[in-house]
Structure formats: structure tokens, C-alpha cells
Design a protein around this motif. Structure first.
Motif, mmCIF file in Angstrom:
data_model
loop_
_atom_site.group_PDB
_atom_site.id
_atom_site.type_symbol
_atom_site.label_atom_id
_atom_site.label_comp_id
_atom_site.label_asym_id
_atom_site.label_seq_id
_atom_site.Cartn_x
_atom_site.Cartn_y
_atom_site.Cartn_z
ATOM 1 N N MET A 253 -10.342 -1.201 -1.586
ATOM 2 C CA MET A 253 -9.532 -2.060 -2.440
ATOM 3 C C MET A 253 -10.417 -3.039 -3.204
ATOM 4 O O MET A 253 -11.489 -3.422 -2.737
ATOM 5 C CB MET A 253 -8.512 -2.838 -1.593
ATOM 6 N N GLU A 254 -9.941 -3.438 -4.369
ATOM 7 C CA GLU A 254 -10.664 -4.421 -5.160
ATOM 8 C C GLU A 254 -10.656 -5.758 -4.438
ATOM 9 O O GLU A 254 -9.621 -6.249 -3.997
ATOM 10 C CB GLU A 254 -10.017 -4.569 -6.539
ATOM 11 N N ASN A 311 4.525 6.001 -11.688
ATOM 12 C CA ASN A 311 5.375 4.814 -11.587
ATOM 13 C C ASN A 311 4.824 3.852 -10.536
ATOM 14 O O ASN A 311 4.256 4.271 -9.531
ATOM 15 C CB ASN A 311 6.804 5.213 -11.234
ATOM 16 N N VAL A 312 5.039 2.550 -10.771
ATOM 17 C CA VAL A 312 4.531 1.474 -9.901
ATOM 18 C C VAL A 312 3.122 1.810 -9.409
ATOM 19 O O VAL A 312 2.826 1.812 -8.223
ATOM 20 C CB VAL A 312 5.489 1.191 -8.722
ATOM 21 N N ARG A 313 2.266 2.099 -10.372
ATOM 22 C CA ARG A 313 0.930 2.582 -10.070
ATOM 23 C C ARG A 313 0.129 1.577 -9.234
ATOM 24 O O ARG A 313 -0.613 1.963 -8.329
ATOM 25 C CB ARG A 313 0.181 2.855 -11.379
ATOM 26 N N THR A 314 0.294 0.289 -9.531
ATOM 27 C CA THR A 314 -0.479 -0.716 -8.809
ATOM 28 C C THR A 314 -0.153 -0.687 -7.324
ATOM 29 O O THR A 314 -1.056 -0.713 -6.467
ATOM 30 C CB THR A 314 -0.187 -2.112 -9.379
ATOM 31 N N LEU A 315 1.142 -0.620 -6.998
ATOM 32 C CA LEU A 315 1.537 -0.578 -5.591
ATOM 33 C C LEU A 315 1.037 0.694 -4.918
ATOM 34 O O LEU A 315 0.557 0.668 -3.776
ATOM 35 C CB LEU A 315 3.065 -0.679 -5.483
ATOM 36 N N ASN A 317 -1.588 2.434 -5.720
ATOM 37 C CA ASN A 317 -3.034 2.346 -5.536
ATOM 38 C C ASN A 317 -3.397 1.497 -4.327
ATOM 39 O O ASN A 317 -4.363 1.787 -3.609
ATOM 40 C CB ASN A 317 -3.693 1.774 -6.791
ATOM 41 N N ILE A 318 -2.625 0.432 -4.100
ATOM 42 C CA ILE A 318 -2.871 -0.409 -2.924
ATOM 43 C C ILE A 318 -2.657 0.411 -1.647
ATOM 44 O O ILE A 318 -3.449 0.338 -0.698
ATOM 45 C CB ILE A 318 -1.957 -1.648 -2.947
ATOM 46 N N LEU A 319 -1.582 1.189 -1.627
ATOM 47 C CA LEU A 319 -1.314 2.023 -0.450
ATOM 48 C C LEU A 319 -2.387 3.098 -0.280
ATOM 49 O O LEU A 319 -2.823 3.390 0.838
ATOM 50 C CB LEU A 319 0.070 2.674 -0.579
ATOM 51 N N THR A 321 -5.482 2.966 -1.088
ATOM 52 C CA THR A 321 -6.778 2.430 -0.681
ATOM 53 C C THR A 321 -6.715 1.644 0.616
ATOM 54 O O THR A 321 -7.729 1.099 1.045
ATOM 55 C CB THR A 321 -7.335 1.509 -1.784
ATOM 56 N N SER A 322 -5.558 1.591 1.250
ATOM 57 C CA SER A 322 -5.452 0.847 2.518
ATOM 58 C C SER A 322 -4.799 1.691 3.598
ATOM 59 O O SER A 322 -5.483 2.213 4.491
ATOM 60 C CB SER A 322 -4.673 -0.459 2.293
ATOM 61 N N VAL A 323 -3.479 1.850 3.510
ATOM 62 C CA VAL A 323 -2.752 2.581 4.559
ATOM 63 C C VAL A 323 -3.225 4.023 4.661
ATOM 64 O O VAL A 323 -3.232 4.612 5.752
ATOM 65 C CB VAL A 323 -1.233 2.525 4.276
ATOM 66 N N LEU A 324 -3.664 4.585 3.556
ATOM 67 C CA LEU A 324 -4.100 5.981 3.577
ATOM 68 C C LEU A 324 -5.302 6.190 4.494
ATOM 69 O O LEU A 324 -5.516 7.290 5.005
ATOM 70 C CB LEU A 324 -4.431 6.436 2.159
ATOM 71 N N ASP A 325 -6.089 5.133 4.732
ATOM 72 C CA ASP A 325 -7.224 5.262 5.640
ATOM 73 C C ASP A 325 -6.772 5.656 7.042
ATOM 74 O O ASP A 325 -7.456 6.410 7.737
ATOM 75 C CB ASP A 325 -8.005 3.943 5.696
#
Length: 637
Positions: A253-254, A311-315, A317-319, A321-325
Motif C-alpha cells: 500500500m502507498e 468501479n470504486v477502484r480506490t477501495l 486497490n486497498i483490499l 494490497t492488504s487483505v489479499l495478502d
């Protein structure tokens, strides 16, 4: 006792003596100016977006010596001999390029500056940029104005018998340097004026002409040579404890940066140690080294990103780069790659450190790990794959011991088969060093182990106090968590069900210092427990070894486990009120204290990422490293 670091450094020759100055009359100044000595020059470093910070005396002397050697000699510009280790050998400094490169992590550089001239503002010394300092030095060493100054002083002495006050405020020499005008009133009174903007010129004119001020109005003092001379003894203590810091989810994540978090933990430990453990710190400091394992893994090579909806690309991307780990790690395809990637990275950092500190282990140095969030689960699984012939846990019968060995062999085989199906090679990679302490911060390890059905059955079978890892692999494990951390889970109820209603140990606040109870817990089990007859050796691979029946060295009331289970949780005020009869040798769960007016729901947003700069966490870790041997008797309340 280890020798101080300063005694281990190469001996330096004494600084050359200055030749005697010619005799001067009262009020006169020397005509010839000698170069500054190495101990009068101070080197500085600056991180991106920060101010210049002085190196300690030893580092500055080493940099100046290297600078003089390279300036006089003709060494290869790209030779390793150009590099000088600084800041506790975390950076390699290049005095020719005026920069420093981090040793244990990528992308971090610092700028260097050789300080000869300094601007003094309110007793604070700020180094002048080198190109400007060279121009000031040339003007300062000019003999023309010095000869005229001495002539004027001599005439004044003949007339009045002493230098007049008026002479002191007369500019003797002026030069223009960048956006400033540098003025010499005498040898020791050097000032500069800002002339780059119209407002500065107007203010200087108004002060001098209309308000009757002299030529020094609006100026700032300049000083040649740093106020504090460099000394070889001004250096960091030797390293006695190395902590490898492992991140959890979200490193892609950034804004996420385990190197920054590690620096925060290192700085916090140093600040706390100088206040609470000053004597122990001088004998051996704690060094923190980051372990960044995520960004070097390719995993799906961007497949998930290509499947992500716009859609809701920012949200999303957060998922990603985080929960996907977590999903990657639970995947039979990518889990082995993550295990091997983290183990390889830790071993790489260990090798880098040992190459620079080859006598570290012989001098009594130890290694520990501080793992955050998902990182604690991964490192635990890596440690669990270690094979050993020693088991400190009591075994009920040989048949059970055999079953546990077969269970671990089956787990390893399953990982190998899963890796083979995904066309990936997997060989369990073990750590290259002996681990002293394992700190898991904000860890979901308890939840992960509870959801692994076989492990849960094995843990529950051993209601007596057992540890999660054998002492032959890890001396102690500490589950440190904030009470409002939504990701953290406990470990003790997994080992002993009676501890479900025993609250975690409260970590002392840093401003109050470690309590007697914290000291006793850090010292480990009582001697009686250590003197128990040795158990039969065998495989440990049940994940349940070294803490057997015993007692904690704190005053507490012993009650029957069934009585504890029947009590309401509200009756158990803290960790030392009531403990089951079948107690752990050493506690596993340690909880930070919330503020009296803080909100648990509000804290939950920041609790999971607050461990690195928390002074209570730093003091707790230092207490375990030093076993808290106070230099003076503790004060009463």
C-alpha cells in the motif's frame, strides 16, 4: 563484560600540533590562518525532507580521515575503500559523492555535508553549504584586510593607548556569497546579511539610517569550526541485541514502509533505554533491522489486478494490497512461496549483519524477532518447520510422541505436494541463527492456530502449561497487543483453557518504569521449575513444547482450575489476582494499557499500527533483553 565500542575501533594518531603564531600587539589579529583540524570539523547528514543532523564525534573523525586520504591520494573513485560505515553501520557513506546508502534496505539515501562554517541563531548551530563555506573561508584567510586591520589598530593604540570602541563596529572586509553579504568586523566577529530580496534591504536600511543602528543590524553571526570538538569516545555503544522487524499485510500500500516503522522502533528504544536502562545500554545497545518480504514476491504476476472491476477502484486497490495478502498466504499455490521468501530474506539480512560484525556471536550477541500482524503467523510457521531432536515438553507416552512426529512429517509433505502441483519447488527453509526472543505485535496467530483443527485438538489436550515453540528454537515468545486492536488475538487460552478467564499481563507504562512484577516475569520461571528432572528426549513437532507445570514468581492466590472456570470474568481484575493451579511457567499474553479517557472504538482505528512508536512497547522489549537489573534500588510509590 564486553569492552566499550570505542576500544574496539582502530587507533588514531594524535592531531598535529599547530605551529606557534607570531607575536602580536594587543587588539591585533593573526595574518596567516591555519586550516581547521579534523576534530574542529563536523560532518552532517540529512534525510529527505529533514534538517541537517551532526554525526557523532567518531563518525565525523572517520569521514574526515577518509576525505583527507582521498583528497590527497588517488584511490579508485568506485572502490569500496571510498565507503565509510556510519550511524551504527546502518549506512555506507561516500565522502566523494556526499551521500550515504542504507545497508539493510533499499531506496534510502542520506546527503552528507562537511561543516566548516556555521550560522548561529539562538545558540543553535546550522552548517553553511559547502560551496558557500569555501567562499567564506577564502575571504576569511585573505591577508590584505588583516594587514590593514592590524595597521589601524596600531595607529589607534598610539593615539589612545587602547583600541577604540568605534573600531569594533566598522566593517573591515566584505564579500558577496550567494544571497548574502558576508562582513568581517574583526577576526572573531563575522556576520552575514540577507540581500536576496527587497524587504531585507529595506529593513537593513531603516535600521541603520533611520533608527540609528550600526552596521551589525539585521545580521546573523557566523562561526568557523564546530562548537563541540570531535572525540573518538563519542560513539554508539556496541551492539548486544539484534531485532529483525517483520511487517504484516499492506506493505504494497502507498505509505506503508517497514523501514520507516523500524526506524521509529529503533529511535523509541534508544530514547527509552537512555532513561530507564542507561547502564545496560552503554554496555550493549539494541539494533533493529527491517525485513521487507512482500514487494520482492511476484505471486500471481498481476492476475488479480487484471480481474479487478473498475468501479470504486480506490477501495478495491486497498483490499488488493492488504487483505489479499492473507488470501495469498492461505493459498496452497502461493503460501509456500511466501514462507520461503520470508525465510530467505531474514537469512539474507542475517548474513549482511554477520559479514560486518563477524565477532558478534562470540562476544555474546543474540538475535530476536519482532513480527507484526500476518508476519507473526508466517514466522511462526517457519519456526515450526524446524526439525530438532530435543523436546522440552513432557510426553505422556511413546505412542503419542510417534503420532506427533508423523503429523509434522505429513504437514511438510503436504506443502511439498502443493508446491509440486503448482509447478513450484519448495524446500522448507530454516533460519540460519538461534532465536532468543519472539515478539508478536497485534498478532492473529491465536485465531489461525485455533482454526487449524488438528492443532486445536492437540493444544486442548495439553491443558497443563505448554509453550508454542520449544526452547531449543526460541527462548521466549511474547504476544503483545493493544486492547482495542481488532486484529489481535490471545494465545494462553489455546494452551490452557483455564486462562480464558485470566486477563493478560498488563504492560507497565514507560513514565513509571518497570514494576517488580514485570521484573520477575522477565526473569523467567523459578529455580524449582528449572530443577525438575529432564524429560525424555524426542520430536517436538506437536507445536507444544517447553512451558510445563510450574509457578510464576509473583505473589498470587492459587485456585483450582475448575474454580477459575466457574468464576465470572468481571471478578478477575487483572493478571495477578487469580491463576489456575495448573499454571504456565511463563506468561504469553501481554496487553498495553489504554488511557483513562480514551475510547476503545476510536483507538481501534489506530491501535494496529501504533506499536512501533509506543514507548511502553519499547520498554517492555528492553526489559526482556536486559532482564532489568536496576543500578539503584527501586523507589517507593
Amino acid at each position: 563484560m564486553d569492552e566499550p565500542q570505542s576500544s574496539l575501533k582502530p587507533a588514531r594518531p594524535p592531531p598535529p600540533q599547530r605551529p606557534p603564531q607570531p607575536t602580536m600587539s594587543a587588539g591585533q589579529i593573526p595574518v596567516e590562518i591555519l586550516p581547521l583540524q579534523p576534530h574542529e570539523i563536523r560532518w552532517f547528514y540529512k534525510e529527505p525532507g529533514r534538517f541537517w543532523v551532526p554525526f557523532n564525534g567518531y563518525d565525523s573523525l572517520m569521514l574526515e580521515e577518509r576525505y583527507q586520504t582521498l583528497r590527497i591520494g588517488h584511490q579508485d573513485f568506485f572502490s569500496k575503500s571510498v565507503l565509510t560505515p556510519v550511524r551504527g553501520e546502518l549506512y555506507d557513506a561516500n565522502v566523494l559523492e556526499r551521500n550515504g546508502i542504507s545497508v539493510y534496505w533499499k531506496g534510502s539515501t542520506i546527503k552528507l555535508l562537511r561543516g566548516e562554517w556555521f550560522e548561529v541563531i539562538s545558540d543553535k548551530w546550522y552548517p553553511i553549504e559547502e560551496d558557500e563555506a569555501q567562499q567564506i573561508e577564502a575571504g576569511h584567510c585573505s591577508t590584505a584586510w588583516r594587514l590593514k586591520y592590524n595597521k589601524d589598530v596600531g595607529l589607534d593604540m598610539q593615539i589612545s593607548g587602547s583600541p577604540s570602541l568605534a573600531m569594533r563596529n566598522v566593517a573591515r572586509h566584505k564579500i558577496t556569497v550567494s544571497k548574502h553579504e558576508v562582513v568581517w568586523f574583526n577576526d572573531m566577529d563575522v556576520r552575514w546579511f540577507k540581500t536576496s530580496d527587497y524587504s531585507s534591504k529595506v529593513m537593513n536600511f531603516v535600521g541603520r539610517k533611520l533608527m540609528g543602528k550600526d552596521e551589525t543590524y539585521g545580521s546573523k553571526h557566523l562561526r568557523r569550526g564546530y562548537w563541540d570538538i570531535c572525540r573518538q569516545t563519542d560513539c554508539l555503544p556496541p551492539i548486544k541485541h539484534v531485532v529483525f522487524v517483520i511487517h504484516g499485510i499492506g506493505q504494497c500500500m502507498e505509505g506503508a514502509d517497514i523501514c520507516k516503522s523500524t526506524n521509529e522502533l529503533r529511535d523509541t528504544c534508544e530514547k527509552v533505554a537512555q532513561r530507564q536502562f542507561s547502564d545496560q545500554w552503554k554496555q550493549g545497545r539494541v539494533e533493529c533491522i527491517p525485513v521487507e518480504w512482500r514487494t520482492g514476491l511476484h505471486l500471481d504476476n498481476g492476475m488479480v489486478d487484471s480481474l479487478t472491476l473498475p468501479n470504486v477502484r480506490t477501495l478495491r486497490n486497498i483490499l488488493n494490497t492488504s487483505v489479499l495478502d492473507v488470501m495469498y498466504y492461505l493459498s496452497p499455490t502461493y503460501g509456500p512461496e511466501i514462507l520461503d521468501g520470508l525465510a530467505t530474506k531474514i537469512n539474507h539480512q542475517y548474513k549482511l549483519f554477520m559479514d560486518r560484525q563477524p565477532e558478534y556471536i562470540d562476544n555474546g550477541g543474540v538475535f530476536s524477532i519482532a513480527a507484526h500482524s500476518l508476519g507473526s503467523v508466517i514466522i511462526y510457521d517457519i519456526l515450526s518447520l524446524h526439525k530438532t531432536d530435543v523436546c522440552d515438553a513432557p510426553l505422556e507416552d511413546e505412542g503419542r510422541h510417534q503420532l506427533l512426529q508423523e503429523l509434522q512429517e505429513a504437514k511438510t509433505r503436504v506443502l511439498e505436494l502443493e508446491a509440486a502441483l503448482s509447478k513450484r519447488s519448495f524446500v522448507p527453509n530454516k533460519l540460519s541463527f538461534q532465536l532468543e526472543h519472539l515478539f508478536i505485535l497485534g498478532s492473529p496467530l491465536g485465531m489461525f492456530l485455533a482454526l487449524r483443527d488438528v492443532e486445536e485438538h492437540v493444544y486442548r489436550h495439553h491443558k497443563s502449561a505448554q509453550s508454542l515453540l520449544p526452547a531449543s528454537i526460541c527462548k521466549r515468545i511474547y504476544n503483545v497487543h493493544h486492547p482495542s486492536d481488532p486484529i489481535a488475538y490471545r494465545l494462553e487460552p489455546l494452551v490452557n483453557s483455564a486462562y480464558e478467564k485470566v486477563k493478560p499481563v498488563k504492560i507497565d507504562r514507560c513514565n513509571a518504569g518497570p514494576s517488580d512484577t514485570a521484573h520477575e516475569l522477565a526473569c523467567g520461571p523459578r529455580k524449582e521449575a528449572e530443577m525438575e528432572p529432564p524429560q525424555k528426549k524426542g520430536g517436538w513437532l506437536s507445536y507444544l513444547p517447553s512451558l510445563a507445570k510450574g509457578s510464576i514468581a509473583v505473589s498470587e492466590t492459587v485456585v483450582n482450575a475448575s474454580a477459575v472456570n466457574s468464576m465470572d470474568k468481571k471478578m478477575l481484575k487483572d493478571d495477578s489476582t487469580l491463576l489456575p493451579k495448573d499454571k504456565l511457567y511463563e506468561r504469553l499474553d501481554y496487553q498495553l494499557q489504554e488511557g483513562t479517557i480514551s475510547s476503545s472504538y476510536f483507538n481501534s482505528f489506530t491501535a494496529h499500527t501504533s506499536y512501533w512508536s509506543d514507548t511502553d512497547v519499547a520498554m517492555f522489549m528492553l526489559l526482556q533483553f536486559y532482564s532489568y537489573q536496576p543500578s539503584a534500588p527501586p523507589m517507593g510509590p
